[in-house]
Design a protein around this motif. Structure first.
Motif, PDB file in Angstrom:
ATOM      1  N   PHE A   1     -13.245  12.692  -9.005  1.00 16.65           N
ATOM      2  CA  PHE A   1     -12.806  11.650  -7.678  1.00 16.65           C
ATOM      3  C   PHE A   1     -11.762  12.413  -6.833  1.00 16.65           C
ATOM      4  O   PHE A   1     -10.684  12.886  -7.545  1.00 16.65           O
TER       5      PHE A   1
ATOM      6  N   LEU B   1       0.792  -1.141   0.190  1.00 17.51           N
ATOM      7  CA  LEU B   1       0.129   0.094  -0.043  1.00 17.51           C
ATOM      8  C   LEU B   1       0.945   1.288  -0.060  1.00 17.51           C
ATOM      9  O   LEU B   1       0.485   2.190  -0.630  1.00 17.51           O
ATOM     10  N   GLN B   2       2.033   1.219   0.701  1.00 19.04           N
ATOM     11  CA  GLN B   2       2.661   2.338   0.801  1.00 19.04           C
ATOM     12  C   GLN B   2       3.872   2.608  -0.314  1.00 19.04           C
ATOM     13  O   GLN B   2       3.958   3.775  -0.696  1.00 19.04           O
ATOM     14  N   GLU B   3       4.333   1.582  -0.911  1.00 19.04           N
ATOM     15  CA  GLU B   3       5.324   1.610  -1.952  1.00 19.04           C
ATOM     16  C   GLU B   3       4.599   1.712  -3.328  1.00 19.04           C
ATOM     17  O   GLU B   3       5.267   2.401  -4.258  1.00 19.04           O
ATOM     18  N   HIS B   4       3.526   1.244  -3.575  1.00 19.34           N
ATOM     19  CA  HIS B   4       2.852   1.455  -4.998  1.00 19.34           C
ATOM     20  C   HIS B   4       1.835   2.130  -4.875  1.00 19.34           C
ATOM     21  O   HIS B   4       0.829   2.064  -4.270  1.00 19.34           O
ATOM     22  N   PRO B   5       1.795   3.422  -6.003  1.00 18.19           N
ATOM     23  CA  PRO B   5       0.712   4.075  -5.711  1.00 18.19           C
ATOM     24  C   PRO B   5      -0.275   3.477  -6.459  1.00 18.19           C
ATOM     25  O   PRO B   5      -0.100   2.833  -7.440  1.00 18.19           O
ATOM     26  N   PHE B   6      -1.503   3.764  -5.765  1.00 22.02           N
ATOM     27  CA  PHE B   6      -2.974   3.127  -6.400  1.00 22.02           C
ATOM     28  C   PHE B   6      -3.193   4.138  -7.646  1.00 22.02           C
ATOM     29  O   PHE B   6      -3.643   5.057  -7.389  1.00 22.02           O
ATOM     30  N   LEU B   7      -3.216   3.362  -8.575  1.00 20.15           N
ATOM     31  CA  LEU B   7      -3.427   3.957  -9.922  1.00 20.15           C
ATOM     32  C   LEU B   7      -4.678   3.542 -10.332  1.00 20.15           C
ATOM     33  O   LEU B   7      -5.279   3.732 -11.576  1.00 20.15           O
TER      34      LEU B   7
ATOM     35  N   LEU C   1      -3.106   6.614   1.153  1.00 19.15           N
ATOM     36  CA  LEU C   1      -2.685   5.214   1.126  1.00 19.15           C
ATOM     37  C   LEU C   1      -1.122   5.350   1.431  1.00 19.15           C
ATOM     38  O   LEU C   1      -0.740   4.336   2.174  1.00 19.15           O
ATOM     39  N   GLN C   2      -0.510   6.077   0.842  1.00 16.31           N
ATOM     40  CA  GLN C   2       0.862   5.927   1.041  1.00 16.31           C
ATOM     41  C   GLN C   2       1.467   6.529   2.324  1.00 16.31           C
ATOM     42  O   GLN C   2       2.543   6.111   2.550  1.00 16.31           O
TER      43      GLN C   2
ATOM     44  N   GLY D   1     -16.519   4.102  -6.325  1.00 18.88           N
ATOM     45  CA  GLY D   1     -15.412   2.820  -6.207  1.00 18.88           C
ATOM     46  C   GLY D   1     -14.835   2.434  -4.812  1.00 18.88           C
ATOM     47  O   GLY D   1     -14.461   1.449  -4.611  1.00 18.88           O
ATOM     48  N   LEU D   2     -15.305   3.306  -3.953  1.00 21.06           N
ATOM     49  CA  LEU D   2     -15.100   3.130  -2.554  1.00 21.06           C
ATOM     50  C   LEU D   2     -15.854   1.954  -1.951  1.00 21.06           C
ATOM     51  O   LEU D   2     -15.814   1.166  -0.801  1.00 21.06           O
ATOM     52  N   ARG D   3     -17.261   2.037  -2.491  1.00 22.57           N
ATOM     53  CA  ARG D   3     -18.541   1.374  -2.312  1.00 22.57           C
ATOM     54  C   ARG D   3     -18.876   1.408  -0.758  1.00 22.57           C
ATOM     55  O   ARG D   3     -18.859   0.583   0.189  1.00 22.57           O
TER      56      ARG D   3
ATOM     57  N   SER E   1     -15.290  -2.855  -4.235  1.00 24.13           N
ATOM     58  CA  SER E   1     -14.183  -1.950  -4.442  1.00 24.13           C
ATOM     59  C   SER E   1     -12.853  -2.140  -5.206  1.00 24.13           C
ATOM     60  O   SER E   1     -12.669  -3.227  -4.817  1.00 24.13           O
ATOM     61  N   THR E   2     -12.436  -1.325  -6.039  1.00 25.22           N
ATOM     62  CA  THR E   2     -11.277  -1.765  -6.631  1.00 25.22           C
ATOM     63  C   THR E   2     -10.080  -2.062  -5.718  1.00 25.22           C
ATOM     64  O   THR E   2      -9.098  -2.675  -6.097  1.00 25.22           O
ATOM     65  N   ILE E   3     -10.064  -1.178  -4.747  1.00 26.99           N
ATOM     66  CA  ILE E   3      -8.834  -1.221  -3.777  1.00 26.99           C
ATOM     67  C   ILE E   3      -8.208  -2.479  -3.433  1.00 26.99           C
ATOM     68  O   ILE E   3      -7.040  -3.063  -3.469  1.00 26.99           O
ATOM     69  N   PRO E   4      -9.262  -3.411  -2.727  1.00 23.04           N
ATOM     70  CA  PRO E   4      -8.662  -4.674  -2.206  1.00 23.04           C
ATOM     71  C   PRO E   4      -8.502  -5.597  -3.131  1.00 23.04           C
ATOM     72  O   PRO E   4      -7.515  -6.401  -3.135  1.00 23.04           O
TER      73      PRO E   4
ATOM     74  N   SER F   1     -14.775  -5.333   3.179  1.00 19.72           N
ATOM     75  CA  SER F   1     -13.132  -5.243   3.552  1.00 19.72           C
ATOM     76  C   SER F   1     -13.087  -4.155   4.231  1.00 19.72           C
ATOM     77  O   SER F   1     -13.368  -2.858   4.288  1.00 19.72           O
TER      78      SER F   1
ATOM     79  N   ILE G   1      -5.073  -4.805  -4.467  1.00 19.52           N
ATOM     80  CA  ILE G   1      -3.826  -5.417  -3.374  1.00 19.52           C
ATOM     81  C   ILE G   1      -3.931  -6.924  -3.676  1.00 19.52           C
ATOM     82  O   ILE G   1      -2.723  -7.219  -3.564  1.00 19.52           O
TER      83      ILE G   1
ATOM     84  N   LEU H   1     -11.435   5.070  -9.394  1.00 16.78           N
ATOM     85  CA  LEU H   1     -12.295   5.187  -7.928  1.00 16.78           C
ATOM     86  C   LEU H   1     -13.749   5.378  -8.544  1.00 16.78           C
ATOM     87  O   LEU H   1     -14.663   5.462  -7.696  1.00 16.78           O
TER      88      LEU H   1
ATOM     89  N   ARG I   1      -4.780   8.631  -2.870  1.00 23.71           N
ATOM     90  CA  ARG I   1      -3.532   7.878  -3.065  1.00 23.71           C
ATOM     91  C   ARG I   1      -2.690   8.375  -1.860  1.00 23.71           C
ATOM     92  O   ARG I   1      -1.907   7.711  -1.470  1.00 23.71           O
TER      93      ARG I   1
ATOM     94  N   ALA J   1     -16.379   9.162  -3.920  1.00 19.52           N
ATOM     95  CA  ALA J   1     -16.021   7.986  -4.946  1.00 19.52           C
ATOM     96  C   ALA J   1     -16.872   6.866  -4.784  1.00 19.52           C
ATOM     97  O   ALA J   1     -16.680   6.071  -3.819  1.00 19.52           O
TER      98      ALA J   1
END
Lengths: 478, 478
Positions: free
Chosen positions: B132, A141-147, B141-142, B328-330, A356-359, B356, A362, A150, B138, B326
């Motif tokens: 969004f 989560l910290q090292e890869h920016p979420f692209l 998260l980081q 996409g956060l659901r 949600s896309t986020i999990p 989640s 991950i 949303l 982002r 957003a």
């Protein structure tokens, strides 16, 4: 449930007064209804009875409730509020609905866990917190920016994750798939739910294992299905039983968990698998293979899945990361023909609009960046240690109370109690002593079995938990 | 759906052969059934017809299919596979189930969007990607290590988020709540779904707005509910209509979207709200207030919610971050009496085991760290620009084709077409020209209305989209 907040200045009894007043004004306790006894409410909220006495006194003083000798505390019939308005009688609403509540046992166990009293948890079929790949996920989560996006995700699931799963399934489980045939769901649970809601109709007959996790799920009854049982022995179900059930009831679907079956831990024998697939194929019946545990095989040699042996496309395959990585990601998958995937995708979009896309992102990173393999090695090693500790405890502490078969994977031990016992009373005694387990009857089994998880308790809790359980048995079987 | 992969060496026709063979062997096309015509399949897969001809030729050569003059290409009845085994007839399965599919219009629109052809999207009731708060999320998260748990989350929702929402609801919407009375759901959609499945029984009568988003949801019919309509004018529904419906049909619940109603954009008049609450309270009927848009009020003065005026606890309140932050956060929420929250929590645990933690943790951080306020200011400003652009386009491009009322919030414009039109044919023409909208009949309205979203298209797409729509109208109304 609500608890008084001990960090504020507002006195506890006053918080309880406000809380009960809100519940009354919201119609949970309609005029004339009886409030919980002072003792019961005190128990529920974890406060002294005298605090509840004070709170009820306040409610009485403001005319909202009244007491009558011997009949408890009642909501005043006509006085409270400005006008004799009706609020909805929520009790009648919550008792309606086509979707049935969880079994009382399950709700009881969940409530005990929510209290967070430090009770030792042999009940949850889940990894302990130290077995989740928390550090890896944190650094992902910290090292890869979420692209990722949303906006609403494709309700079939984040495509890169589906593509990654194609390789994952091939590599780890010898299962062929395409990303179009994968539906990402909120754990296996949602796959099962979608299947029962969208592919089966009320009164359809289906076959489930006996005992079985499926039996613990009111979702089958909620969908109006008729359940027929396939007894499980140490080598799984007997495929010939399916022919009998088909002749008698025209069963339309078979739900199985062939590897490290929940709750028995049994592995279906290879020749039975082959025969099962033949029969399913001859009769044209789909098999739902629920497969949460295969990769937990402690010796690192997972038994084959049905899906990998399926030449005719009879198997709908359900997998998930819940038992092999982290249940809290809520990532499961269903592998099915595209017509089925399309139908279920459409339905789930209506139910929750997709995950949600986020999990999903991950999970995709976790697998595609190669973290899964390392994690799995550690996981197997730790699970083996815990299983061994549990077995050691059973041998040293339990005497001849229990018999069991040593599980080669999965998260649980299925124990037969060599005495006459009542599940429910035993659970009661165990809770009093600080340990939880799942009574066998939850899985549709006869009295006298219990399921204990060696994965969920911390290593150091295993022996104490067994001692408490032994005490409960002593009381119960004396 | 599956598409040929143009980046590999394997010829496209060969990929199609394999793909169709798999679908056949998986039982989607049982022996004897007819395959899609070459032209149709070519269209679906975005390839030349000649490529499909080649693929079908391959299937014929291997004896899997056969052609007969005039009757298309059929799956061979007895020859394919080693034995005349039956695979399940998936078509009969996907046509079963109590849960109904989406309306054909909705599926059509979704398919067009999935093709990603660059079609201009006036159909999705959603923000465009640039609206969004992607950068903020982002960096959250980081910069903040995720310390939440990776096990099953409380199915009622991540408690810190529920606590944060208590202040959020109080501050932004003058709604009083406690964290125990909040259930976190996968957007508003899941709240509605849980209510229809768990609080209402088949044959119950409920009232919905006419036109209404609810009408577009087969979930009401899936639950076996009888729907009765409350006509919406520019000031919302008329509360007296409820009395009539109650007398005739004993309606058990009322579903409303009082602020910036979807699709009409209307705001319910204050005196109607007060009367509505009086009536609901007198009759003891719950109101479900679906409230996705209140905070989009373009002038920054949101109209009051029903819930903030509700003194008797008749209102179940549904909100979400989907339209204001957003989708996409659901993340959505339901505010309800605790008995209701408990019942729905129990049911959702069976359906999907809860959300989640991770997106819930992000939402919590986003709100509690004060990012929401800044985001909302920007959002309102940008939405106002887009709405004005849409209105300018309607005035300059559409001539007298359409009338509408200027919406003061929400994401959509509800347009009346001042000609005789057929929704479906108009949508067809519009798609050909590169623009999507939602036909009014999806919302149960009479022919002659359409909903166009000004929030979803990019600013620069608004005028071109309207021009395409004008062309479609020209063809259709000539």
């Amino acid at each position: 449930m609500w608890k008084p907040d001990r960090s504020t200045r507002k006195p506890i009894y006053q918080q309880i007064t406000d809380y009960m007043e809100r519940r009354i004004s919201f119609g949970e306790f309609p005029p004339g209804s009886v409030l919980p006894s002072e003792r019961k409410l005190a128990n529920l909220l974890g406060v002294n009875r005298s605090t509840v006495v004070l709170a009820y006194e306040e409610l009485r003083a403001s005319g909202i409730v009244e007491s009558a000798q011997g009949s408890g505390t009642r909501v005043t019939k006509h006085k409270w509020g400005l006008t004799p308005k009706q609020t909805p009688n929520w009790k009648t609403y919550v008792e309606g609905g086509t979707f049935l509540p969880n079994l009382p046992f399950i709700r009881r166990i969940r409530e005990e866990l929510r209290k967070k009293t430090g009770i030792i948890d042999f009940a949850s079929g889940e990894l302990s917190n130290d077995l989740f790949p928390a550090d890896t996920i944190r650094s992902l989560l910290q090292e890869h920016p979420f692209l990722g996006q949303l906006g609403y995700e494709d309700p079939q699931g984040y495509r890169p994750l589906r593509q990654t799963l194609v390789s994952f399934l091939e590599e780890h489980l010898q299962i062929q798939s395409t990303d179009a045939s994968i539906l990402i769901t909120s754990g296996s649970q949602q796959s099962l739910y979608l299947i029962t809601q969208c592919l089966l109709s009320p009164n359809d007959a289906v076959a489930i294992e006996d005992p079985s996790y499926s039996y613990s799920l009111p979702m089958f009854q909620s969908a109006g299905l008729r359940l027929f049982r396939l007894p499980v022995d140490e080598h799984g179900i007997n495929p010939e039983d399916i022919i009998t059930l088909y002749r008698q009831h025209r069963i339309r679907m078979i739900f199985l968990n062939p590897n490290f079956q929940n709750p028995t831990g049994s592995i279906m024998a290879t020749e039975r698998r082959i025969r099962l697939l033949e029969i399913a194929s001859e009769l044209g019946i789909p098999i739902v293979e629920d497969d949460p545990f295969t990769l937990t095989a402690l010796d690192g040699n997972p038994p084959p899945t049905l899906k990998s042996l399926d030449k005719t496309g009879n198997v709908l395959y359900i997998g998930s990361l819940s038992k092999i990585a982290a249940s809290g990601l809520r990532i499961g998958w269903l592998l099915a023909p595209q017509t089925v995937v399309d139908r279920l995708t459409d339905a789930r979009q209506q139910m929750d609009f997709g995950l949600s896309t986020i999990p999903q992102w991950i999970a995709e990173q976790f697998i595609s960046e190669g973290h899964f393999e390392n994690h799995l090695k550690t996981l197997r090693r730790e699970l083996e240690k815990k299983r061994n500790e549990m077995v050691r405890g059973l041998q040293t502490i339990m005497g001849d109370y229990m018999s069991y078969t040593l599980p080669q994977g999965g998260l649980n031990l299925w124990c037969k109690i060599n005495r006459e016992v009542d599940d429910f009373k035993l659970l009661d005694e165990a809770i009093k002593r600080g340990v939880l387990f799942v009574p066998g009857s939850v899985y549709g089994s006869d009295q006298g079995h219990i399921r204990i998880s060696f994965a969920r308790p911390h290593f150091d809790e295993i022996l104490p938990g067994l001692s408490y359980l032994k005490e409960a048995l002593d009381i119960h079987c004396k």
